[in-house]
Design a protein around this motif. Sequence first.
Motif, mmCIF file in Angstrom:
data_model
loop_
_atom_site.group_PDB
_atom_site.id
_atom_site.type_symbol
_atom_site.label_atom_id
_atom_site.label_comp_id
_atom_site.label_asym_id
_atom_site.label_seq_id
_atom_site.Cartn_x
_atom_site.Cartn_y
_atom_site.Cartn_z
ATOM 1 N N ALA A 96 -47.052 13.524 -18.663
ATOM 2 C CA ALA A 96 -48.033 12.734 -17.922
ATOM 3 C C ALA A 96 -47.833 11.240 -18.119
ATOM 4 O O ALA A 96 -48.262 10.430 -17.289
ATOM 5 C CB ALA A 96 -49.446 13.123 -18.351
ATOM 6 N N ARG A 97 -47.176 10.852 -19.212
ATOM 7 C CA ARG A 97 -47.048 9.441 -19.559
ATOM 8 C C ARG A 97 -46.439 8.587 -18.442
ATOM 9 O O ARG A 97 -46.993 7.523 -18.101
ATOM 10 C CB ARG A 97 -46.218 9.311 -20.843
ATOM 11 N N PRO A 98 -45.281 8.977 -17.838
ATOM 12 C CA PRO A 98 -44.696 8.088 -16.818
ATOM 13 C C PRO A 98 -45.608 7.837 -15.627
ATOM 14 O O PRO A 98 -45.681 6.717 -15.116
ATOM 15 C CB PRO A 98 -43.408 8.830 -16.413
ATOM 16 N N SER A 99 -46.330 8.875 -15.178
ATOM 17 C CA SER A 99 -47.199 8.702 -14.016
ATOM 18 C C SER A 99 -48.402 7.816 -14.323
ATOM 19 O O SER A 99 -49.014 7.259 -13.414
ATOM 20 C CB SER A 99 -47.681 10.073 -13.519
ATOM 21 N N MET A 100 -48.714 7.651 -15.598
ATOM 22 C CA MET A 100 -49.835 6.808 -15.995
ATOM 23 C C MET A 100 -49.415 5.356 -16.196
ATOM 24 O O MET A 100 -50.258 4.495 -16.433
ATOM 25 C CB MET A 100 -50.459 7.340 -17.288
ATOM 26 N N GLY A 101 -48.113 5.081 -16.148
ATOM 27 C CA GLY A 101 -47.642 3.714 -16.368
ATOM 28 C C GLY A 101 -47.557 3.334 -17.833
ATOM 29 O O GLY A 101 -47.558 2.148 -18.161
ATOM 30 N N VAL A 102 -47.467 4.325 -18.712
ATOM 31 C CA VAL A 102 -47.340 4.069 -20.151
ATOM 32 C C VAL A 102 -45.851 4.010 -20.483
ATOM 33 O O VAL A 102 -45.107 4.951 -20.204
ATOM 34 C CB VAL A 102 -48.043 5.162 -20.978
ATOM 35 N N SER A 103 -45.414 2.942 -21.087
ATOM 36 C CA SER A 103 -43.994 2.762 -21.384
ATOM 37 C C SER A 103 -43.566 3.637 -22.544
ATOM 38 O O SER A 103 -44.391 4.054 -23.376
ATOM 39 C CB SER A 103 -43.714 1.294 -21.731
ATOM 40 N N PRO A 104 -42.256 3.938 -22.634
ATOM 41 C CA PRO A 104 -41.759 4.729 -23.772
ATOM 42 C C PRO A 104 -42.031 4.066 -25.116
ATOM 43 O O PRO A 104 -42.319 4.753 -26.097
ATOM 44 C CB PRO A 104 -40.253 4.826 -23.492
ATOM 45 N N THR A 105 -41.944 2.732 -25.166
ATOM 46 C CA THR A 105 -42.180 2.059 -26.444
ATOM 47 C C THR A 105 -43.644 2.167 -26.873
ATOM 48 O O THR A 105 -43.932 2.375 -28.061
ATOM 49 C CB THR A 105 -41.770 0.579 -26.326
ATOM 50 N N ALA A 106 -44.567 2.015 -25.915
ATOM 51 C CA ALA A 106 -45.989 2.151 -26.255
ATOM 52 C C ALA A 106 -46.305 3.564 -26.714
ATOM 53 O O ALA A 106 -47.059 3.770 -27.684
ATOM 54 C CB ALA A 106 -46.845 1.772 -25.036
ATOM 55 N N TRP A 107 -45.721 4.553 -26.058
ATOM 56 C CA TRP A 107 -45.957 5.951 -26.438
ATOM 57 C C TRP A 107 -45.350 6.251 -27.807
ATOM 58 O O TRP A 107 -45.975 6.901 -28.656
ATOM 59 C CB TRP A 107 -45.377 6.869 -25.367
ATOM 60 N N GLN A 108 -44.133 5.773 -28.052
ATOM 61 C CA GLN A 108 -43.488 6.013 -29.338
ATOM 62 C C GLN A 108 -44.261 5.358 -30.472
ATOM 63 O O GLN A 108 -44.420 5.937 -31.553
ATOM 64 C CB GLN A 108 -42.046 5.471 -29.303
ATOM 65 N N GLU A 109 -44.777 4.169 -30.226
ATOM 66 C CA GLU A 109 -45.565 3.477 -31.252
ATOM 67 C C GLU A 109 -46.845 4.236 -31.552
ATOM 68 O O GLU A 109 -47.258 4.357 -32.715
ATOM 69 C CB GLU A 109 -45.871 2.054 -30.789
ATOM 70 N N ALA A 110 -47.486 4.775 -30.514
ATOM 71 C CA ALA A 110 -48.704 5.555 -30.723
ATOM 72 C C ALA A 110 -48.425 6.812 -31.544
ATOM 73 O O ALA A 110 -49.203 7.171 -32.445
ATOM 74 C CB ALA A 110 -49.318 5.928 -29.375
ATOM 75 N N VAL A 111 -47.329 7.487 -31.266
ATOM 76 C CA VAL A 111 -46.966 8.694 -32.023
ATOM 77 C C VAL A 111 -46.698 8.352 -33.481
ATOM 78 O O VAL A 111 -47.103 9.081 -34.395
ATOM 79 C CB VAL A 111 -45.736 9.372 -31.370
ATOM 80 N N SER B 91 -55.335 -0.834 -17.036
ATOM 81 C CA SER B 91 -53.991 -0.834 -17.636
ATOM 82 C C SER B 91 -53.937 0.209 -18.735
ATOM 83 O O SER B 91 -54.392 -0.027 -19.856
ATOM 84 C CB SER B 91 -53.650 -2.226 -18.193
ATOM 85 N N ARG B 92 -53.392 1.371 -18.399
ATOM 86 C CA ARG B 92 -53.362 2.457 -19.394
ATOM 87 C C ARG B 92 -52.442 2.138 -20.562
ATOM 88 O O ARG B 92 -52.762 2.416 -21.713
ATOM 89 C CB ARG B 92 -52.890 3.762 -18.746
ATOM 90 N N GLY B 93 -51.272 1.517 -20.222
ATOM 91 C CA GLY B 93 -50.333 1.196 -21.296
ATOM 92 C C GLY B 93 -50.904 0.184 -22.274
ATOM 93 O O GLY B 93 -50.793 0.335 -23.494
ATOM 94 N N GLY B 94 -51.522 -0.874 -21.748
ATOM 95 C CA GLY B 94 -52.127 -1.872 -22.618
ATOM 96 C C GLY B 94 -53.280 -1.312 -23.426
ATOM 97 O O GLY B 94 -53.470 -1.656 -24.600
ATOM 98 N N TYR B 95 -54.064 -0.410 -22.803
ATOM 99 C CA TYR B 95 -55.186 0.209 -23.517
ATOM 100 C C TYR B 95 -54.688 1.084 -24.662
ATOM 101 O O TYR B 95 -55.257 1.079 -25.764
ATOM 102 C CB TYR B 95 -56.024 1.018 -22.532
#
Length: 444
Positions: A331-346, A370-374
């Motif tokens: 779901a991440r790409p369709s939400m506009g969340v970047s790989p770096t933001a997702w990796q940092e969250a994990v 802004s889902r990625g910024g949030y």
Amino acid sequence: MQTHLATTPFGRRPMTLGLISSQVTAKNIEQGTAVSKWQVFRDIRDAKEALGTTDRALAILNALLTFHRDEELTGEGNLVVFPSNEQLIRRANGMSPATLRRHLANLVVCGLVIRRDSPNGKRFARKGQGGAIEQAYGFDLSPLLARAAEFRDLAHAVAAERKAFRLVKERLTICRRDVVKMIEAAVNENVPGNWRGCQRRYEAIVARLPRTAPRQVLEAIASELEDLWADVHQALESFVKSENTNANESHSERHIQNSNPNFNPTGETKYSSGNKDEAGGTAEHTDNVRSLPRRDLPLGMVLSACPDIVPYAEGGQIRTWRDLAAAADRARPSMGVSPTAWQEAVEVMGAQSAAIVLAAVLQRAEHIRSRGGYLRDLTERARQEKFSVWPMVTALLNARMGALEKAAGAGAGKESQPDGDARTSSGSLEISSALRDSMKKKGW
């Protein structure tokens, strides 16, 4: 008495139209024309490929010019030099006689010198009264004077072509490097795009590059590579700009535009006992986070609060935490969340908590600009131990329960289940009675 000027070579050397053309050109010398013999020689040296001469022939021409005493070639002076082969060999650094004859012939064929052979083929000069040369037999340098402007233009053209060739090779090298490294960066950073197709396109272009090629071929290949570079660079630039926009929004404004007071993922709900400054990291806020349950959230509770994540699961079903993490990654790409933001969250929250947060953000996606910024903002709060997933999920669950209770009050009835659970008529929300009572008791 004036001697006849020789126009044909001695011995078995044939007369050709090329020799006649050289002699005609040598006659077209304007009065008062003068050029530096060494400047002409440098121009010929630079344009030797265009003229068809060789480096050994130029060594002989250099030796011939040393036998002309003046620094300039003029139309009024005597331009015939008559050294012997032994003298030429000495000044040509010991060149063999056969090589000397072969390259002398090359100078004649290229129209750089003209043979003025004597009746017996010897080279000499006949002097008159006062020591002035009346007649000379040898090599006439007048073509150098007559064609000096032509040699200069050829030298400039060769220099321009050499520069253009060097520039196109630089373009080709830099473009190849940029395309390869940008595609590699895009793949490593999980940037959305058809990078496999870009790689195949690059390989097809480079496969047409020969080992040695004229400038025109290199120009065409470089242009195709630059088109590919433009496509790849534009894709990466657009992605980076979107990331920067997300980051700026996360630092300059609130990301949740929500009129529902029940939903406050950072920990405050309408049932909270007071207003706390979470961003300030006060002791009250820290105690509030630490007082939350230490056990993990039940998977069923997460799915009840965030049902929008289920369609992203493989097969449309989520049975384990691993299934939830895989669905969140899809779901991440369709939400506009970047790989770096997702990796940092994990890395900060852990795979399970990060998946829960992404599912919650997806559930409220229409209220978050802004889902990625949030997600980055929540990750930073989690790093400072100011964030827990429990209030986020319970707020979503309370919001859904409140909406369903309003619908039930308007006429949608409830059915009692044998196990004591409460199920709405739509069947979209299941929650145990014990958990429901516990949530109300704790003010969630």
